[in-house]
Write a protein that holds these residues in place. Sequence first.
Motif, PDB file in Angstrom:
ATOM      1  N   GLN A 199      25.258  30.165 -23.958  1.00  0.00           N
ATOM      2  CA  GLN A 199      24.194  29.681 -24.842  1.00  0.00           C
ATOM      3  C   GLN A 199      24.588  29.937 -26.294  1.00  0.00           C
ATOM      4  OE1 GLN A 199      20.113  30.985 -24.028  1.00  0.00           O
ATOM      5  NE2 GLN A 199      19.865  31.258 -26.215  1.00  0.00           N
ATOM      6  N   SER A 200      25.078  31.148 -26.541  1.00  0.00           N
ATOM      7  CA  SER A 200      25.483  31.478 -27.902  1.00  0.00           C
ATOM      8  C   SER A 200      26.735  30.713 -28.313  1.00  0.00           C
ATOM      9  CB  SER A 200      25.733  32.979 -28.027  1.00  0.00           C
ATOM     10  OG  SER A 200      24.519  33.678 -27.950  1.00  0.00           O
ATOM     11  N   ALA A 201      27.688  30.611 -27.400  1.00  0.00           N
ATOM     12  CA  ALA A 201      28.960  29.944 -27.731  1.00  0.00           C
ATOM     13  C   ALA A 201      28.726  28.468 -28.042  1.00  0.00           C
ATOM     14  CB  ALA A 201      29.950  30.107 -26.584  1.00  0.00           C
ATOM     15  N   LEU A 215      15.317  17.885 -31.278  1.00  0.00           N
ATOM     16  CA  LEU A 215      16.726  17.492 -31.202  1.00  0.00           C
ATOM     17  C   LEU A 215      17.110  16.854 -29.872  1.00  0.00           C
ATOM     18  CD1 LEU A 215      18.427  20.456 -33.096  1.00  0.00           C
ATOM     19  CD2 LEU A 215      18.450  18.054 -33.775  1.00  0.00           C
ATOM     20  N   PHE A 216      16.381  17.185 -28.823  1.00  0.00           N
ATOM     21  CA  PHE A 216      16.603  16.489 -27.545  1.00  0.00           C
ATOM     22  C   PHE A 216      16.689  14.981 -27.801  1.00  0.00           C
ATOM     23  CE2 PHE A 216      14.506  19.893 -24.819  1.00  0.00           C
ATOM     24  CZ  PHE A 216      15.580  20.066 -23.984  1.00  0.00           C
ATOM     25  N   PHE A 217      15.715  14.492 -28.567  1.00  0.00           N
ATOM     26  CA  PHE A 217      15.569  13.051 -28.759  1.00  0.00           C
ATOM     27  C   PHE A 217      16.418  12.568 -29.931  1.00  0.00           C
ATOM     28  CE2 PHE A 217      11.779  15.192 -27.282  1.00  0.00           C
ATOM     29  CZ  PHE A 217      11.728  14.690 -25.994  1.00  0.00           C
ATOM     30  N   ALA A 234      15.558  18.724 -38.971  1.00  0.00           N
ATOM     31  CA  ALA A 234      15.529  19.510 -37.722  1.00  0.00           C
ATOM     32  C   ALA A 234      16.844  20.257 -37.527  1.00  0.00           C
ATOM     33  CB  ALA A 234      15.256  18.592 -36.539  1.00  0.00           C
ATOM     34  N   VAL A 235      17.953  19.567 -37.703  1.00  0.00           N
ATOM     35  CA  VAL A 235      19.231  20.191 -37.358  1.00  0.00           C
ATOM     36  C   VAL A 235      19.596  21.275 -38.370  1.00  0.00           C
ATOM     37  CG1 VAL A 235      20.951  18.729 -38.514  1.00  0.00           C
ATOM     38  CG2 VAL A 235      21.436  19.642 -36.265  1.00  0.00           C
ATOM     39  N   GLU A 236      19.279  21.061 -39.633  1.00  0.00           N
ATOM     40  CA  GLU A 236      19.633  22.082 -40.635  1.00  0.00           C
ATOM     41  C   GLU A 236      18.839  23.358 -40.421  1.00  0.00           C
ATOM     42  OE1 GLU A 236      22.246  21.668 -41.913  1.00  0.00           O
ATOM     43  OE2 GLU A 236      22.473  19.497 -41.965  1.00  0.00           O
TER      44      GLU A 236
HETATM   45  C1  HEM Z   1      18.564  19.161 -27.611  1.00  0.00           C
HETATM   46  C2  HEM Z   1      19.078  19.911 -28.502  1.00  0.00           C
HETATM   47  C3  HEM Z   1      18.803  21.389 -28.680  1.00  0.00           C
HETATM   48  C4  HEM Z   1      17.864  22.198 -28.089  1.00  0.00           C
HETATM   49  C5  HEM Z   1      16.794  21.835 -27.077  1.00  0.00           C
HETATM   50  C6  HEM Z   1      18.053  23.535 -28.625  1.00  0.00           C
HETATM   51  C7  HEM Z   1      17.268  24.626 -28.337  1.00  0.00           C
HETATM   52  C8  HEM Z   1      17.521  25.905 -28.751  1.00  0.00           C
HETATM   53  C9  HEM Z   1      16.671  27.042 -28.520  1.00  0.00           C
HETATM   54  C10 HEM Z   1      15.328  27.032 -27.805  1.00  0.00           C
HETATM   55  C11 HEM Z   1      17.301  28.128 -29.029  1.00  0.00           C
HETATM   56  C12 HEM Z   1      16.792  29.572 -28.992  1.00  0.00           C
HETATM   57  C13 HEM Z   1      17.411  30.271 -27.841  1.00  0.00           C
HETATM   58  C14 HEM Z   1      17.083  31.739 -27.774  1.00  0.00           C
HETATM   59  O1  HEM Z   1      16.228  32.207 -28.502  1.00  0.00           O
HETATM   60  O2  HEM Z   1      17.705  32.452 -26.964  1.00  0.00           O
HETATM   61  C15 HEM Z   1      18.529  27.681 -29.593  1.00  0.00           C
HETATM   62  C16 HEM Z   1      19.470  28.499 -30.171  1.00  0.00           C
HETATM   63  C17 HEM Z   1      20.508  28.046 -30.947  1.00  0.00           C
HETATM   64  N1  HEM Z   1      20.807  26.738 -31.242  1.00  0.00           N
HETATM   65 FE1  HEM Z   1      19.977  25.120 -30.361  1.00  0.00          FE
HETATM   66  N2  HEM Z   1      19.096  23.521 -29.513  1.00  0.00           N
HETATM   67  C18 HEM Z   1      19.576  22.209 -29.585  1.00  0.00           C
HETATM   68  C19 HEM Z   1      20.592  21.738 -30.374  1.00  0.00           C
HETATM   69  C20 HEM Z   1      21.312  22.524 -31.264  1.00  0.00           C
HETATM   70  C21 HEM Z   1      22.220  22.018 -32.270  1.00  0.00           C
HETATM   71  C22 HEM Z   1      22.515  20.552 -32.553  1.00  0.00           C
HETATM   72  C23 HEM Z   1      22.724  23.105 -32.908  1.00  0.00           C
HETATM   73  C24 HEM Z   1      23.680  23.137 -34.057  1.00  0.00           C
HETATM   74  C25 HEM Z   1      23.363  22.712 -35.192  1.00  0.00           C
HETATM   75  C26 HEM Z   1      22.168  24.286 -32.293  1.00  0.00           C
HETATM   76  C27 HEM Z   1      22.470  25.599 -32.646  1.00  0.00           C
HETATM   77  C28 HEM Z   1      21.888  26.717 -32.104  1.00  0.00           C
HETATM   78  C29 HEM Z   1      22.310  28.076 -32.339  1.00  0.00           C
HETATM   79  C30 HEM Z   1      23.455  28.522 -33.221  1.00  0.00           C
HETATM   80  C31 HEM Z   1      21.449  28.907 -31.594  1.00  0.00           C
HETATM   81  C32 HEM Z   1      21.492  30.435 -31.452  1.00  0.00           C
HETATM   82  C33 HEM Z   1      22.100  30.724 -30.098  1.00  0.00           C
HETATM   83  C34 HEM Z   1      21.623  31.957 -29.405  1.00  0.00           C
HETATM   84  O3  HEM Z   1      20.607  32.544 -29.786  1.00  0.00           O
HETATM   85  O4  HEM Z   1      22.285  32.358 -28.413  1.00  0.00           O
HETATM   86  N3  HEM Z   1      21.292  23.895 -31.309  1.00  0.00           N
HETATM   87  N4  HEM Z   1      18.652  26.319 -29.433  1.00  0.00           N
END
Ligand code: HEM
Lengths: 238, 256
Positions: free
Chosen positions: B30-32, B136-138, B178-180
């Motif tokens: 998830q983090s990677a 971002l899903f959509f 959203a993405v930023e």
């Molecule tokens: C459908 C698209 C996406 C969904 C549903 C989503 C959802 C999430 C959620 C719910 C978290 C929090 C997880 C947690 O608290 O453990 C998260 C963490 C994160 N997301 Fe996304 N995300 C999406 C796309 C993206 C994109 C495009 C990026 C980059 C710009 C990104 C970068 C990150 C990063 C760096 C984290 C921190 C990771 C972690 O806590 O392990 N995500 N994402």
Amino acid sequence: MSREITITTLKYNPSDENSKPTFVDYKLEETPGMTLYIALSKIKATLDHDLTSDFVCRAGICGACGMIINGKPKLACKTLTSEFKDARIELLPLPTFKLIKDLSVDTGSWMKNMSMRVNSWIVTNEEYDISKFEKRIEPEVADEIFELDRCIECGLCVAGCSTAIMREDFVGAVGLNRVARFSIDPHDSRTDEDFYELIGDDEGIFGCMSLLACEDYCPKNLPLQSKIAYMRRKMVKV
Amino acid sequence: MSQENVVESLLGETTQKKKSRIPARLDFLQSATGLFLAIFMIFHMLFVSTILISKDFMLSVTKAFELNFIFEGGSPVPVFIAISIVFVVFIFHAFLAMRKFPISYRQYLRLKTNSDLMNHGDTKLWIIQVVTGFALFFLGSIHLYTMLTNPGNIGPYASSDRVFSDLMWPLYIVLLIAVEFHGSIGLYRLSVKWGWFEGEDSKVSRKKLKKAKIILTVVMLTLGVMTLMAYMKIGYDHQENYGEKYMHTTEVNHAN
Ligand code: HEM
């Protein structure tokens, strides 16, 4: 110059069929250096003998008086009424823990379960001889352990944690801190594999979402952020 | 059905009476994947914003991605492959991070009440991450699919026509925001989650990380808005010649 303060608390007795959750206002005069502990004692003595809240030490050591004070998890004995400029204070019982009555919750049972779950005791394969001194450890290590041992199990880290609030079987910062404490203790012979058996799941270390309310509301300023990250790094490598 | 899985699902432990290592792998991935996407987000912004320098420069960047130094005139295949990789990582990240969403009314209510009552910064940041992640899903899927089906159609005019005449700009505005937010909060969270840059005092370093996060959001949003405006302007001026490809100024001079 003293002012009048209004304290609003939730009143409810879950074990009484006729009781319904209601908010009650109490007005009282603020005295110099008044803590919420003092204010609640005064309310109980003069305005409402039925109001229930927990206290033991009055000095931030026992951890009994945790409650939600104007939205934030805090210890009543360490909170001055003068902090609230608008003279209005709203009190709620800590979430997640079982409500006993009004502001009184059962943190004890929760903490006991947590302790059992993370085996919160020294495990060693060495024969223990109580007539002898304990094995010596480096003072820096001892300091680090004592630092983590300062936890008073008040439950504020659990009450502030959105993960624990959403998922009631989450072990909480208090539990993860406990594991960190034993994992750095040279008296304990458990390995990372052993600790993984205790917290290596989504109810344990991998459930933590790093919202850091635990760190921000811990009344003892324990290094929870840093210790949870430390355990996470260890556990992910197992 | 493997007996190993049956045992684990029944008893919560493997046949060796051990806890599964899967939750650890999932947390790491998830983090990677988040880190990969966030770094991609930053470089992506740098590349698209080359339009602010000049059309020619943007064209040479796109041509470089088409590996024009290997294939004469560039090929859409490497671009297609790159987008496919990002799309797969994106889907995998969404799949993993989705596990953290509040998924019942009760969870939602508890989360919202706790956050509203405490008014606690990092808790609110996480909620922003969940909301933007959901969006971002959509948004992300539409964008990635569009690019996947147009890998040879990226350039100063092609992209501007897409933004303006193909009406992608309303989606891009929301996607950008959203993405930023999601990416920069995500990078901050990764740091506190794994203890990166912790230094001597985690309280001090956390303050700095938060400042860095804000700077990143502001810089990326500013750059993003300026870039989007640049494509809008070019697309507006170019609507009569929709579909025509941009030619490098040196080539145009040559043709004349
Ligand atoms: C459908 C698209 C996406 C969904 C549903 C989503 C959802 C999430 C959620 C719910 C978290 C929090 C997880 C947690 O608290 O453990 C998260 C963490 C994160 N997301 Fe996304 N995300 C999406 C796309 C993206 C994109 C495009 C990026 C980059 C710009 C990104 C970068 C990150 C990063 C760096 C984290 C921190 C990771 C972690 O806590 O392990 N995500 N994402």
